[in-house]
Design a protein around this motif. Structure first.
Motif, PDB file in Angstrom:
ATOM      1  N   UNK A 242       0.820  -1.222   0.000  1.00  0.00           N
ATOM      2  CA  UNK A 242       0.000   0.000   0.000  1.00  0.00           C
ATOM      3  C   UNK A 242       0.845   1.260   0.000  1.00  0.00           C
ATOM      4  N   UNK A 243       2.158   1.110   0.209  1.00  0.00           N
ATOM      5  CA  UNK A 243       3.087   2.255   0.227  1.00  0.00           C
ATOM      6  C   UNK A 243       2.600   3.352   1.172  1.00  0.00           C
ATOM      7  N   UNK A 244       2.207   2.939   2.377  1.00  0.00           N
ATOM      8  CA  UNK A 244       1.670   3.877   3.369  1.00  0.00           C
ATOM      9  C   UNK A 244       2.779   4.782   3.893  1.00  0.00           C
TER      10      UNK A 244
ATOM     11  N   UNK B  30      -7.746   7.074  -3.009  1.00  0.00           N
ATOM     12  CA  UNK B  30      -6.611   7.184  -3.923  1.00  0.00           C
ATOM     13  C   UNK B  30      -6.050   5.811  -4.297  1.00  0.00           C
ATOM     14  N   UNK B  31      -5.961   4.928  -3.317  1.00  0.00           N
ATOM     15  CA  UNK B  31      -5.435   3.597  -3.578  1.00  0.00           C
ATOM     16  C   UNK B  31      -5.800   2.690  -2.410  1.00  0.00           C
ATOM     17  N   UNK B  32      -5.553   1.399  -2.576  1.00  0.00           N
ATOM     18  CA  UNK B  32      -5.874   0.473  -1.500  1.00  0.00           C
ATOM     19  C   UNK B  32      -5.264  -0.893  -1.721  1.00  0.00           C
ATOM     20  N   UNK B  33      -5.156  -1.639  -0.637  1.00  0.00           N
ATOM     21  CA  UNK B  33      -4.780  -3.052  -0.670  1.00  0.00           C
ATOM     22  C   UNK B  33      -5.803  -3.785   0.178  1.00  0.00           C
TER      23      UNK B  33
ATOM     24  N   UNK C  10      -5.806  -1.509  -5.471  1.00  0.00           N
ATOM     25  CA  UNK C  10      -6.669  -0.531  -6.131  1.00  0.00           C
ATOM     26  C   UNK C  10      -5.877   0.759  -6.263  1.00  0.00           C
ATOM     27  N   UNK C  11      -5.928   1.368  -7.424  1.00  0.00           N
ATOM     28  CA  UNK C  11      -5.260   2.656  -7.602  1.00  0.00           C
ATOM     29  C   UNK C  11      -6.112   3.523  -8.534  1.00  0.00           C
ATOM     30  N   UNK C  12      -6.361   4.740  -8.113  1.00  0.00           N
ATOM     31  CA  UNK C  12      -7.124   5.666  -8.952  1.00  0.00           C
ATOM     32  C   UNK C  12      -6.336   5.953 -10.228  1.00  0.00           C
ATOM     33  N   UNK C  13      -7.014   5.891 -11.366  1.00  0.00           N
ATOM     34  CA  UNK C  13      -6.355   6.173 -12.639  1.00  0.00           C
ATOM     35  C   UNK C  13      -5.927   7.634 -12.701  1.00  0.00           C
TER      36      UNK C  13
END
Length: 287
Positions: free
Chosen positions: A40-42, A136-139, A193-196
């Motif tokens: 997730x690169x938190x 914005x993004x997710x795992x 998940x990552x927003x395009x």
């Protein structure tokens, strides 16, 4: 006496069982937990939402990495335990609430969760069906079959197609049942998940595209040409097929994300708006 049914899975609830508890399997493999947070690169600039925090195995790692953590857990026992182990973490807030009733942050946020399997699709709809949200993004760790359905090339559900106009959803890896307590009866997987950076469909066109997606995917195995004749004239359809570079016998599920974008743009360009397929008013809030 009739037993109360689980709101989302349709299964019977035991007395005192919280509505999201069914299907909650707690991760205990420390290496895997670290991999999830790494994926997730938190960072300290992130607000992280964790859905179904359980005993806090992920929460404690997130608390060390994130700027703010919102740990959502319904079960009294787990919520109390979470509050105790995060009492020294001023950046972490435990929210004891039904997952499906929470208010997501208004600003930008990240999701890192091992979600209850019995409400996988409702949770994904909560997160992804509003393209103007701050996600914005997710795992997410979930049931493997659902992970394959959400990330596969064959898009047979209108809501999955909708999500993928604004978000990239990728299958990362399978996860052994031995990493959970209790072990689930189904296979598990991790997705990202990552927003395009550049959405295929503008957010302002959400309802218009949803009307098209729901209309066409009523029968996902149907051949494209006959289905689209309900929207386009024969000359328009012939031109569209050339633009898509497909034959007349391609099934609708076989169209790629980019091809769907072209279909929508063609509808906007050639078809008068009163003739567009529409989402029924009573269904607008269905997702």
């Amino acid at each position: 006496m009739t037993k109360k049914m689980h709101k989302y899975s349709g299964k019977k609830l035991s007395r005192g069982e919280p509505p999201n508890f069914l299907g909650q399997h707690l991760l205990h493999n420390k290496r895997l937990l670290k991999e999830i947070v790494d994926q997730a690169a938190v960072s300290k600039t992130d607000t992280v939402v964790e859905l179904g925090a359980g005993k806090g195995a992920l929460t404690t790692i997130l608390s060390q990495r994130a700027g703010k953590v919102l740990a959502v857990e319904y079960d009294d026992k787990y919520a109390d335990y979470l509050k105790r182990i995060t009492a020294h973490c001023p950046n972490t807030k435990v929210i004891q609430q039904d997952i499906m009733k929470i208010m997501l942050p208004k600003g930008k946020f990240v999701v890192v969760s091992n979600i209850p399997y019995s409400i996988t699709t409702p949770i994904m709809k909560l997160l992804l069906s509003n393209p103007s949200s701050g996600l914005q993004r997710g795992v997410i760790v979930m049931e493997k079959g659902a992970a394959k359905r959400f990330t596969g090339e064959q898009m047979k559900n209108a809501y999955v197609l909708l999500w993928r106009m604004w978000f990239d959803i990728h299958y990362v890896q399978s996860i052994s049942r031995n990493h959970f307590s209790p072990p689930p009866s189904v296979e598990s997987a991790m997705i990202t998940i990552r927003r395009k950076a550049a959405p295929i469909i503008p957010v302002k066109d959400y309802l218009a595209f949803r009307g098209l997606a729901e209309y066409v995917l009523r029968e996902p195995n149907a051949v494209m040409a006959p289905v689209l004749r309900g929207i386009f004239t024969s000359p328009q359809l012939k031109h569209l097929r050339r633009e898509l570079k497909v034959g007349s016998d391609v099934p609708v599920w076989a169209l790629s994300e980019r091809q769907w974008g072209l279909v929508f743009q063609a509808m906007k360009r050639y078809v008068p708006q009163p003739l567009w397929p529409r989402v029924r008013k009573k269904d607008v809030n269905r997702y």
